[in-house]
Enzyme design. Structure first.
Site, mmCIF file in Angstrom:
data_model
loop_
_atom_site.group_PDB
_atom_site.id
_atom_site.type_symbol
_atom_site.label_atom_id
_atom_site.label_comp_id
_atom_site.label_asym_id
_atom_site.label_seq_id
_atom_site.Cartn_x
_atom_site.Cartn_y
_atom_site.Cartn_z
ATOM 1 N N HIS A 168 0.835 -1.206 0.000
ATOM 2 C CA HIS A 168 0.000 0.000 0.000
ATOM 3 C C HIS A 168 0.871 1.258 0.000
ATOM 4 C CE1 HIS A 168 -2.959 2.750 2.268
ATOM 5 N NE2 HIS A 168 -3.469 2.557 1.061
ATOM 6 N N GLU A 224 0.907 -0.509 -4.783
ATOM 7 C CA GLU A 224 -0.243 0.391 -4.989
ATOM 8 C C GLU A 224 0.232 1.828 -4.878
ATOM 9 O OE1 GLU A 224 -3.742 2.830 -3.438
ATOM 10 O OE2 GLU A 224 -1.795 2.419 -2.511
ATOM 11 N N ASP A 281 -1.108 6.326 -5.637
ATOM 12 C CA ASP A 281 -2.180 7.300 -5.822
ATOM 13 C C ASP A 281 -1.711 8.418 -6.739
ATOM 14 O OD1 ASP A 281 -4.035 6.321 -3.498
ATOM 15 O OD2 ASP A 281 -2.087 6.609 -2.537
ATOM 16 N N HIS A 319 -1.016 10.717 -1.979
ATOM 17 C CA HIS A 319 -2.343 10.277 -1.541
ATOM 18 C C HIS A 319 -3.285 11.442 -1.284
ATOM 19 C CE1 HIS A 319 -5.389 9.192 1.517
ATOM 20 N NE2 HIS A 319 -5.491 8.097 0.795
ATOM 21 N N GLU A 331 -4.269 3.986 -8.279
ATOM 22 C CA GLU A 331 -5.539 4.624 -7.919
ATOM 23 C C GLU A 331 -5.596 6.062 -8.432
ATOM 24 O OE1 GLU A 331 -8.209 6.147 -4.126
ATOM 25 O OE2 GLU A 331 -6.566 4.737 -3.767
#
Length: 290
Positions: A40, A67, A69, A82, A150
């Site tokens: 993450h 992962e 952002d 993020h 994301e």
């Protein structure tokens, strides 16, 4: 009484369906059998989140999925961060004290490149920078890792779906080998996930959230995954999701977040999830492997 009996039978049937389904594409691509472990924001328990150092740490731990952002700067550059605000993970208040509220969209890429994105985490990471999307995917590529990307706050950045796909294409991430099992694009926005699917149908997509089972047929038209928080999960819900066929003709998958302890990892693995997103990928891997 009759309603309860029907509900119980439905749950049992869905569980049976899940057992009979073929191994998910995500598991099959990685050797299958256990939930995938996704770092993450990189291995963010051990290095500052969403930095190249966090990607490096995930690679050092042997984690294949990372992962991240994506946000957009004032001059249109995609950066990996993020929050839509720079305060929490950079020294923006010191460098630009008169620029409150320090939103990403109010700063140019060059200004953000000046910021220290590591000292807040620890002195060993002083001087780490907010990477551009290009820099981030190139580092993931260097380690031969896979990317769960994301698109964050798309309502703030009109057209970010098309722009993200363009960057991925320019950096070689939309070729056959990447699309076959190295890239997933996800968002909390159903509209964004749908837009990505419409713009580039070959890209695997995920919706972040826990939609009602009655809504899953609609999501199955444009999302390959339903990715809920672990607290909202149950065996019956996971089986319900996996009973639907997604836009690429395969069972929908479930990646859950954010799990950082062994007991929770074992519990959600028992639900039958396809992937576990975690800040502590080594802890989760040890808990579910074997």
């Amino acid at each position: 009484m009759h309603a309860r009996a029907v509900a119980a039978s439905t749950t049992a049937l869905l569980g049976t369906v899940a057992l009979l389904l073929p191994t998910s594409p995500a598991r099959a691509a990685d050797g299958g059998g256990w939930p995938l472990v996704i770092a993450h924001r990189g291995a963010s328990a051990y290095a500052p989140e969403n930095t190249l150092a966090a990607v490096d740490k995930a690679a050092e731990l042997g984690i294949r999925w990372v992962e991240n952002d994506v946000q957009r700067t004032r001059d249109g550059e995609l950066v990996v961060l993020h929050d839509d605000n720079l305060r929490r993970t950079t020294d923006v208040e010191e460098v630009f004290p008169d620029r409150a509220p320090w939103k990403v969209k109010d700063f140019t890429a060059a200004e953000i490149a000046r910021l220290d994105a590591g000292s807040w985490f620890g002195p060993a990471y002083a001087g780490a920078r907010v990477p551009t999307l290009e820099q981030f995917v190139n580092r993931v590529e260097r380690h031969h890792q896979k990317l769960l990307l994301e698109i964050k706050n798309p309502e703030l950045y009109p057209g970010i779906e098309r722009q993200t796909l363009k960057v991925l294409s320019n950096e070689g991430w939309l070729d056959r080998s990447h699309l076959a099992g190295r890239l997933i694009v996800q968002s909390f926005s159903a509209d964004t996930v749908r837009t990505v699917h419409e713009l580039k149908p070959a890209v695997k997509t995920g919706f972040l959230g826990t939609p009602p089972v009655s809504d899953l047929p609609g999501y199955a038209g444009f999302a390959d995954q339903i990715n809920p928080s672990y607290g909202s999960l149950s065996t019956a819900y996971v089986a319900s999701v996996q009973a639907f066929t997604g836009p690429h003709g395969r069972p929908l998958e479930v990646f859950t977040w954010t799990v950082d302890d062994a007991a929770t990892a074992q519990r959600v693995a028992g639900y039958g999830v396809d992937g576990i997103i975690t800040n502590k990928p080594d802890v989760v891997r040890e808990a579910v492997d074997g």
